[in-house]
Design a protein around this motif. Structure first.
Motif, PDB file in Angstrom:
ATOM      1  N   ALA A   1       1.004  -0.960   0.413  1.00  0.00           N
ATOM      2  CA  ALA A   1       0.066  -0.223   0.008  1.00  0.00           C
ATOM      3  C   ALA A   1       0.380   1.540  -0.097  1.00  0.00           C
ATOM      4  N   HIS A   2       2.163   1.153   0.538  1.00  0.00           N
ATOM      5  CA  HIS A   2       2.901   2.198   0.672  1.00  0.00           C
ATOM      6  C   HIS A   2       4.026   2.400  -0.671  1.00  0.00           C
ATOM      7  N   GLY A   3       3.720   1.516  -1.727  1.00  0.00           N
ATOM      8  CA  GLY A   3       4.299   1.789  -3.047  1.00  0.00           C
ATOM      9  C   GLY A   3       5.929   0.812  -2.432  1.00  0.00           C
ATOM     10  N   TYR A   4       6.040  -0.028  -1.866  1.00  0.00           N
ATOM     11  CA  TYR A   4       6.692  -0.905  -1.845  1.00  0.00           C
ATOM     12  C   TYR A   4       6.725  -2.408  -2.672  1.00  0.00           C
ATOM     13  N   ARG A   5       8.194  -3.301  -3.530  1.00  0.00           N
ATOM     14  CA  ARG A   5       7.987  -4.115  -3.799  1.00  0.00           C
ATOM     15  C   ARG A   5       8.331  -5.316  -3.312  1.00  0.00           C
ATOM     16  N   PRO A   6       8.591  -6.490  -2.902  1.00  0.00           N
ATOM     17  CA  PRO A   6       9.378  -7.811  -2.093  1.00  0.00           C
ATOM     18  C   PRO A   6      10.398  -7.932  -2.665  1.00  0.00           C
ATOM     19  N   CYS A   7      11.452  -8.032  -1.726  1.00  0.00           N
ATOM     20  CA  CYS A   7      12.880  -8.803  -2.401  1.00  0.00           C
ATOM     21  C   CYS A   7      12.677  -9.947  -2.459  1.00  0.00           C
ATOM     22  N   GLY A   8      13.611  -9.939  -3.703  1.00  0.00           N
ATOM     23  CA  GLY A   8      14.243 -10.907  -4.435  1.00  0.00           C
ATOM     24  C   GLY A   8      14.878 -11.618  -3.962  1.00  0.00           C
ATOM     25  N   HIS A   9      15.658 -12.017  -3.319  1.00  0.00           N
ATOM     26  CA  HIS A   9      16.575 -11.935  -1.905  1.00  0.00           C
ATOM     27  C   HIS A   9      16.166 -13.411  -1.033  1.00  0.00           C
ATOM     28  N   CYS A  10      14.891 -12.875  -0.156  1.00  0.00           N
ATOM     29  CA  CYS A  10      14.439 -13.184   0.574  1.00  0.00           C
ATOM     30  C   CYS A  10      12.820 -13.854   0.222  1.00  0.00           C
ATOM     31  N   MET A  11      12.535 -12.753  -0.760  1.00  0.00           N
ATOM     32  CA  MET A  11      10.767 -13.151  -0.840  1.00  0.00           C
ATOM     33  C   MET A  11      11.163 -13.696  -2.313  1.00  0.00           C
ATOM     34  N   PRO A  12      11.381 -14.900  -3.227  1.00  0.00           N
ATOM     35  CA  PRO A  12      11.863 -15.134  -4.614  1.00  0.00           C
ATOM     36  C   PRO A  12      10.417 -14.804  -4.887  1.00  0.00           C
ATOM     37  N   GLU A  13       9.444 -16.380  -4.427  1.00  0.00           N
ATOM     38  CA  GLU A  13       8.058 -16.681  -5.284  1.00  0.00           C
ATOM     39  C   GLU A  13       7.256 -15.044  -5.245  1.00  0.00           C
ATOM     40  N   ALA A  14       6.791 -14.476  -4.496  1.00  0.00           N
ATOM     41  CA  ALA A  14       6.268 -13.056  -4.029  1.00  0.00           C
ATOM     42  C   ALA A  14       7.341 -12.022  -5.211  1.00  0.00           C
ATOM     43  N   TYR A  15       8.680 -12.093  -5.846  1.00  0.00           N
ATOM     44  CA  TYR A  15       9.074 -10.781  -6.056  1.00  0.00           C
ATOM     45  C   TYR A  15       8.900 -11.578  -7.101  1.00  0.00           C
ATOM     46  N   ARG A  16       8.976 -12.223  -8.224  1.00  0.00           N
ATOM     47  CA  ARG A  16       8.170 -13.081  -9.416  1.00  0.00           C
ATOM     48  C   ARG A  16       6.802 -12.493  -9.149  1.00  0.00           C
ATOM     49  N   ARG A  17       5.942 -13.209  -8.738  1.00  0.00           N
ATOM     50  CA  ARG A  17       4.889 -12.893  -8.735  1.00  0.00           C
ATOM     51  C   ARG A  17       4.837 -10.999  -9.440  1.00  0.00           C
ATOM     52  N   TRP A  18       4.879 -10.125  -8.669  1.00  0.00           N
ATOM     53  CA  TRP A  18       5.291  -8.263  -8.344  1.00  0.00           C
ATOM     54  C   TRP A  18       5.788  -8.448 -10.055  1.00  0.00           C
ATOM     55  N   LYS A  19       7.047  -8.866 -10.310  1.00  0.00           N
ATOM     56  CA  LYS A  19       7.464  -8.789 -11.821  1.00  0.00           C
ATOM     57  C   LYS A  19       6.764  -8.779 -12.702  1.00  0.00           C
ATOM     58  N   THR A  20       5.632  -9.986 -12.229  1.00  0.00           N
ATOM     59  CA  THR A  20       4.900 -10.988 -14.117  1.00  0.00           C
ATOM     60  C   THR A  20       3.371  -9.609 -14.246  1.00  0.00           C
ATOM     61  N   GLN A  21       3.173  -8.764 -12.257  1.00  0.00           N
ATOM     62  CA  GLN A  21       2.110  -8.168 -12.261  1.00  0.00           C
ATOM     63  C   GLN A  21       2.746  -6.872 -13.089  1.00  0.00           C
ATOM     64  N   GLN A  22       3.827  -6.434 -12.742  1.00  0.00           N
ATOM     65  CA  GLN A  22       4.689  -4.856 -13.844  1.00  0.00           C
ATOM     66  C   GLN A  22       5.295  -4.983 -15.302  1.00  0.00           C
ATOM     67  N   GLY A  23       4.640  -6.107 -15.636  1.00  0.00           N
ATOM     68  CA  GLY A  23       4.444  -6.143 -17.131  1.00  0.00           C
ATOM     69  C   GLY A  23       5.898  -7.234 -17.804  1.00  0.00           C
TER      70      GLY A  23
END
Length: 87
Positions: free
Chosen positions: A65-87
């Motif tokens: 909600a504050h505009g932060y994205r997940p860390c690719g090191h410690c949260m790889p699955e959440a980061y991949r989901r975020w990266k997919t949503q970004q385009g």
């Protein structure tokens, strides 16, 4: 969102405040204010950041909600989901 630098005047006071908030379950994730990245409190990348850049969140929803994205090191699955949503 909790700003690390605003949690106390000394490192000891800030650490006590962090421990108390963690025990209460109000603090589960850490983030870098400048880079807009959040991750687990145990993340080795997060432990190296400066106190002035460090913020804390009660959960992923708050961090996003504050505009932060997940860390690719410690949260790889959440980061991949975020990266997919970004385009």
């Amino acid at each position: 969102m909790f700003y690390h630098a605003a949690m106390g005047k000394s490192a000891i006071a800030r650490n006590r405040q962090i421990c108390q908030l963690r025990q209460e379950g109000r603090l589960t994730l850490g983030g870098n204010r400048r880079l807009k990245i959040y991750g687990l409190l145990s993340c080795r990348s997060g432990k190296r950041m400066l106190t002035g850049n460090r913020v804390f969140f009660s959960g992923e929803t708050e961090a996003q909600a504050h505009g932060y994205r997940p860390c690719g090191h410690c949260m790889p699955e959440a980061y991949r989901r975020w990266k997919t949503q970004q385009g």
